[in-house]
Design an enzyme around this catalytic site. Sequence first.
Site, PDB file in Angstrom:
ATOM      1  N   GLY A  18       0.810  -1.218   0.000  1.00 36.12           N
ATOM      2  CA  GLY A  18       0.000   0.000   0.000  1.00 36.12           C
ATOM      3  C   GLY A  18       0.838   1.261   0.000  1.00 36.12           C
ATOM      4  O   GLY A  18       2.057   1.231   0.204  1.00 36.12           O
ATOM      5  N   ASP A  19       0.176   2.374  -0.286  1.00 35.39           N
ATOM      6  CA  ASP A  19       0.795   3.707  -0.258  1.00 35.39           C
ATOM      7  C   ASP A  19       1.933   3.855  -1.258  1.00 35.39           C
ATOM      8  O   ASP A  19       2.884   4.604  -1.024  1.00 35.39           O
ATOM      9  CB  ASP A  19       1.294   4.043   1.162  1.00 35.39           C
ATOM     10  CG  ASP A  19       0.191   3.889   2.189  1.00 35.39           C
ATOM     11  OD1 ASP A  19      -0.959   4.200   1.857  1.00 35.39           O
ATOM     12  OD2 ASP A  19       0.480   3.428   3.313  1.00 35.39           O
ATOM     13  N   GLY A  21       1.739   5.275  -4.046  1.00 31.54           N
ATOM     14  CA  GLY A  21       1.563   6.492  -4.852  1.00 31.54           C
ATOM     15  C   GLY A  21       0.517   6.292  -5.951  1.00 31.54           C
ATOM     16  O   GLY A  21       0.534   6.985  -6.963  1.00 31.54           O
ATOM     17  N   GLY A  23      -2.633   7.045  -5.951  1.00 34.24           N
ATOM     18  CA  GLY A  23      -3.481   8.229  -6.145  1.00 34.24           C
ATOM     19  C   GLY A  23      -2.844   9.206  -7.108  1.00 34.24           C
ATOM     20  O   GLY A  23      -3.489   9.703  -8.030  1.00 34.24           O
ATOM     21  N   LYS A  24      -1.561   9.463  -6.937  1.00 38.04           N
ATOM     22  CA  LYS A  24      -0.849  10.392  -7.827  1.00 38.04           C
ATOM     23  C   LYS A  24      -0.913   9.891  -9.270  1.00 38.04           C
ATOM     24  O   LYS A  24      -1.149  10.667 -10.195  1.00 38.04           O
ATOM     25  CB  LYS A  24       0.616  10.541  -7.384  1.00 38.04           C
ATOM     26  CG  LYS A  24       1.431  11.224  -8.452  1.00 38.04           C
ATOM     27  CD  LYS A  24       2.868  11.484  -8.148  1.00 38.04           C
ATOM     28  CE  LYS A  24       3.532  11.907  -9.474  1.00 38.04           C
ATOM     29  NZ  LYS A  24       4.797  12.569  -9.328  1.00 38.04           N
ATOM     30  N   GLY A  46      -6.063   5.454   1.486  1.00 38.34           N
ATOM     31  CA  GLY A  46      -5.804   6.893   1.587  1.00 38.34           C
ATOM     32  C   GLY A  46      -4.935   7.260   0.408  1.00 38.34           C
ATOM     33  O   GLY A  46      -3.775   6.865   0.343  1.00 38.34           O
ATOM     34  N   HIS A  47      -5.512   7.927  -0.566  1.00 34.33           N
ATOM     35  CA  HIS A  47      -4.795   8.238  -1.801  1.00 34.33           C
ATOM     36  C   HIS A  47      -4.566   9.738  -1.884  1.00 34.33           C
ATOM     37  O   HIS A  47      -5.518  10.520  -1.873  1.00 34.33           O
ATOM     38  CB  HIS A  47      -5.580   7.740  -3.015  1.00 34.33           C
ATOM     39  CG  HIS A  47      -5.694   6.244  -3.072  1.00 34.33           C
ATOM     40  ND1 HIS A  47      -6.294   5.570  -4.095  1.00 34.33           N
ATOM     41  CD2 HIS A  47      -5.256   5.288  -2.203  1.00 34.33           C
ATOM     42  CE1 HIS A  47      -6.219   4.262  -3.864  1.00 34.33           C
ATOM     43  NE2 HIS A  47      -5.610   4.066  -2.715  1.00 34.33           N
ATOM     44  N   THR A 324      -4.421   6.993   8.774  1.00 32.53           N
ATOM     45  CA  THR A 324      -4.340   6.929  10.239  1.00 32.53           C
ATOM     46  C   THR A 324      -3.207   7.770  10.824  1.00 32.53           C
ATOM     47  O   THR A 324      -3.125   7.911  12.042  1.00 32.53           O
ATOM     48  CB  THR A 324      -4.128   5.462  10.695  1.00 32.53           C
ATOM     49  OG1 THR A 324      -2.933   4.981  10.073  1.00 32.53           O
ATOM     50  CG2 THR A 324      -5.291   4.577  10.311  1.00 32.53           C
ATOM     51  N   GLY A 325      -2.311   8.294   9.985  1.00 32.41           N
ATOM     52  CA  GLY A 325      -1.182   9.090  10.477  1.00 32.41           C
ATOM     53  C   GLY A 325      -0.090   8.250  11.123  1.00 32.41           C
ATOM     54  O   GLY A 325       0.901   8.785  11.616  1.00 32.41           O
ATOM     55  N   GLY A 439       8.600  13.021  -7.089  1.00 31.80           N
ATOM     56  CA  GLY A 439       8.060  13.959  -6.108  1.00 31.80           C
ATOM     57  C   GLY A 439       6.556  13.799  -6.058  1.00 31.80           C
ATOM     58  O   GLY A 439       5.962  13.168  -6.937  1.00 31.80           O
TER      59      GLY A 439
HETATM   60  P1  GDP Z   1      -1.491   5.572  -2.341  1.00 31.43           P
HETATM   61  O1  GDP Z   1      -2.253   5.047  -1.187  1.00 31.43           O
HETATM   62  O2  GDP Z   1      -0.834   4.472  -3.130  1.00 31.43           O
HETATM   63  O3  GDP Z   1      -2.279   6.484  -3.220  1.00 31.43           O
HETATM   64  O4  GDP Z   1      -0.278   6.428  -1.722  1.00 31.43           O
HETATM   65  P2  GDP Z   1      -0.426   7.527  -0.541  1.00 31.43           P
HETATM   66  O5  GDP Z   1      -1.002   8.749  -1.137  1.00 31.43           O
HETATM   67  O6  GDP Z   1      -1.075   6.940   0.646  1.00 31.43           O
HETATM   68  O7  GDP Z   1       1.092   7.710  -0.140  1.00 31.43           O
HETATM   69  C1  GDP Z   1       2.050   8.147  -1.050  1.00 31.43           C
HETATM   70  C2  GDP Z   1       2.684   9.427  -0.490  1.00 31.43           C
HETATM   71  O8  GDP Z   1       3.828   9.762  -1.233  1.00 31.43           O
HETATM   72  C3  GDP Z   1       1.770  10.642  -0.625  1.00 31.43           C
HETATM   73  O9  GDP Z   1       2.030  11.520   0.426  1.00 31.43           O
HETATM   74  C4  GDP Z   1       2.199  11.235  -1.967  1.00 31.43           C
HETATM   75  O10 GDP Z   1       1.919  12.632  -2.048  1.00 31.43           O
HETATM   76  C5  GDP Z   1       3.659  10.976  -1.936  1.00 31.43           C
HETATM   77  N1  GDP Z   1       4.308  10.720  -3.235  1.00 31.43           N
HETATM   78  C6  GDP Z   1       3.824  10.109  -4.351  1.00 31.43           C
HETATM   79  N2  GDP Z   1       4.791   9.969  -5.269  1.00 31.43           N
HETATM   80  C7  GDP Z   1       5.923  10.498  -4.735  1.00 31.43           C
HETATM   81  C8  GDP Z   1       7.284  10.605  -5.191  1.00 31.43           C
HETATM   82  O11 GDP Z   1       7.652  10.190  -6.281  1.00 31.43           O
HETATM   83  N3  GDP Z   1       8.175  11.203  -4.341  1.00 31.43           N
HETATM   84  C9  GDP Z   1       7.812  11.665  -3.113  1.00 31.43           C
HETATM   85  N4  GDP Z   1       8.741  12.247  -2.361  1.00 31.43           N
HETATM   86  N5  GDP Z   1       6.549  11.562  -2.646  1.00 31.43           N
HETATM   87  C10 GDP Z   1       5.621  10.978  -3.447  1.00 31.43           C
HETATM   88  P1  IMO Z   2      -3.866   2.477   0.251  1.00 41.08           P
HETATM   89  O1  IMO Z   2      -4.975   2.352  -0.762  1.00 41.08           O
HETATM   90  C1  IMO Z   2      -1.523   0.831   3.532  1.00 41.08           C
HETATM   91  C2  IMO Z   2      -3.447  -2.265   5.996  1.00 41.08           C
HETATM   92  C3  IMO Z   2      -3.689  -1.817   7.424  1.00 41.08           C
HETATM   93  C4  IMO Z   2      -3.602  -3.153   8.135  1.00 41.08           C
HETATM   94  C5  IMO Z   2      -4.253  -4.113   7.155  1.00 41.08           C
HETATM   95  C6  IMO Z   2      -5.716  -4.401   7.448  1.00 41.08           C
HETATM   96  O2  IMO Z   2      -3.749   3.816   0.849  1.00 41.08           O
HETATM   97  O3  IMO Z   2      -2.585   1.940  -0.299  1.00 41.08           O
HETATM   98  P2  IMO Z   2      -7.947  -2.953   7.264  1.00 41.08           P
HETATM   99  O4  IMO Z   2      -8.344  -1.667   7.908  1.00 41.08           O
HETATM  100  O5  IMO Z   2      -7.987  -2.909   5.774  1.00 41.08           O
HETATM  101  O6  IMO Z   2      -8.685  -4.145   7.793  1.00 41.08           O
HETATM  102  O7  IMO Z   2      -6.411  -3.181   7.698  1.00 41.08           O
HETATM  103  O8  IMO Z   2      -4.132  -3.505   5.876  1.00 41.08           O
HETATM  104  N1  IMO Z   2      -3.988  -1.363   4.948  1.00 41.08           N
HETATM  105  C7  IMO Z   2      -3.255  -0.478   4.262  1.00 41.08           C
HETATM  106  N2  IMO Z   2      -1.971  -0.117   4.381  1.00 41.08           N
HETATM  107  N3  IMO Z   2      -2.286   1.397   2.580  1.00 41.08           N
HETATM  108  C8  IMO Z   2      -3.574   1.039   2.428  1.00 41.08           C
HETATM  109  O9  IMO Z   2      -4.348   1.525   1.438  1.00 41.08           O
HETATM  110  C9  IMO Z   2      -4.122   0.088   3.308  1.00 41.08           C
HETATM  111  N4  IMO Z   2      -5.345  -0.469   3.459  1.00 41.08           N
HETATM  112  C10 IMO Z   2      -5.244  -1.361   4.444  1.00 41.08           C
HETATM  113  O10 IMO Z   2      -2.713  -0.917   7.853  1.00 41.08           O
HETATM  114  O11 IMO Z   2      -2.251  -3.539   8.260  1.00 41.08           O
HETATM  115 MG    MG Z   3      -2.361   5.303   0.901  1.00 44.83          MG
END
Ligand code: GDP
Ligand code: IMO
Ligand code: MG
Length: 448
Positions: A18-19, A21, A23-24, A46-47, A324-325, A439
């Site tokens: 997860g996370d 990027g 959303g970007k 969280g995107h 969740t921070g 970025g």
């Molecule tokens: P997602 O859940 O896959 O959409 O990703 P998130 O938005 O939760 O987390 C990605 C984080 O990295 C966010 O704060 C974005 O703004 C940031 N981000 C995305 N691409 C880049 C990158 O290439 N470089 C940096 N420094 N930050 C990025």
């Molecule tokens: P994005 O779309 C990162 C993780 C939680 C936990 C496990 C189960 O932003 O990439 P849940 O609440 O789904 O039952 O939690 O999955 N988790 C994520 N971790 N990015 C996410 O989504 C996640 N969605 C769930 O932290 O470990």
């Molecule tokens: Mg995320």
Amino acid sequence: MDQTRTNPATAVVGLQWGDEGKGKIVDLLASDHDAVVRYNGGANAGHSVVVGGERYSLHLVPSGILYPGVKAVIGNGVVVDPEQLLKELDTLSERGVDTSGLVVSDRAHVVMPYHKHEDQVREDELRRAQEGGARAGSTVLQPGQIGTTKRGIGPAYADKAQRASAIRMGDLLRPDVLRGKVELACVFKNALLRGLNGSGAHAFDPGAETDRLLTLGERLGPMITDTVYLLHEMLGDGKRVLFEGGNATLLDVDHGTYPFVTSSVCSALGIGPGTGVPPQRIGRILGVSKVYCTRVGAGPMPTELDDAIGERIRERGREYGTTTGRPRRCGWLDLVALRYAAMVNGATGLVLTMLDVLAGFDEIKVCVGYRLTDGSDTDRFIPDGHALAGATPVYESLPGFEEDISGVRTRAELPPNAARLVAYIEERVGLPAEVISVGPDREQTIRG
Ligand code: GDP
Ligand code: IMO
Ligand code: MG
């Protein structure tokens, strides 16, 4: 004419925990599409999208919402917290975003307050069981907490599988059916909570819950529709559809590090059941990966760095959860996991993000295999939370790069060692990096 050939849809999915990027990247591609579709998960996602320094955090609303005219579709496979959805839409509207393109499947399941409560209670019980076992010196392996986002995701999907008392978005528009389901659900949930928490447990009132949903339904009603027909009509008309994965492949309930996963099929394999669009419609599957690894919540992550390097990645990458921070656990890139995730998704291309974050390291390590407890090595991923915990990474080392690359916009401008890392990953995974992100901003992107 065969529309599936002339009009293939694209999917953007996470290849890690997860996370990555997503959303970007979805925002970036959305300008070339007519619809952006979520097919799994819920407000656990969280995107983040950053445009001209303005940050938007999206949880349920698809990341194409920033483009007026692009339909933002919440498919039947998503679990929807209606209050959270309205809050998100209101926040976007207040910031001047046109949200009129949003539609929600009438078959998407509703996350209820008792689901969030149950999520919390189950996590508390898992912790208590583990702590109790440890105190008693038990040798029984307790999984412990999953570290969920407490958004009620697991209990909502469990009720979907359980059927009779599960509530779908379409039920918000038919009071008689809704009332019966909520009454039944409250019987089950109140009994469960009493069983776990005793007579002092919180009890949910079916009348109040039904009235609350009917009020929400008055606002959400115009957005609720049959999205399966909508998507097939759009595809039939030659419209371009983009699927946005929530969560990610290593959190996939079937193919992730079970039980430390979420409760939906997050990989591209979930698009069919989560939208009603069959797989042959999807011609391009972009797998998104950071050039290192992160994870939030519990469960194994073989390359986790509990040291100054991990801390430096966390600070440079601002690796704190969008939902969740929580601080994200950080470590080197795991190519064993990445190759597995690319395989399971049938990825046709890679998107590599956060390349800018690795600037300033003398060396960059990459995990190319696992050493197992019996001393043998493997290059196969182990999609099991308990078994993977016994794997230690086997690394290769690449030279680092010093330069700040956040202003780079073409591949040719990358410092040689940054370009070498990208080429190394491409070669090891066997897929081209179609997009490289340097970025958070929409502009900080290298394409092609
Ligand atoms: P997602 O859940 O896959 O959409 O990703 P998130 O938005 O939760 O987390 C990605 C984080 O990295 C966010 O704060 C974005 O703004 C940031 N981000 C995305 N691409 C880049 C990158 O290439 N470089 C940096 N420094 N930050 C990025
Ligand atoms: P994005 O779309 C990162 C993780 C939680 C936990 C496990 C189960 O932003 O990439 P849940 O609440 O789904 O039952 O939690 O999955 N988790 C994520 N971790 N990015 C996410 O989504 C996640 N969605 C769930 O932290 O470990
Ligand atoms: Mg995320």
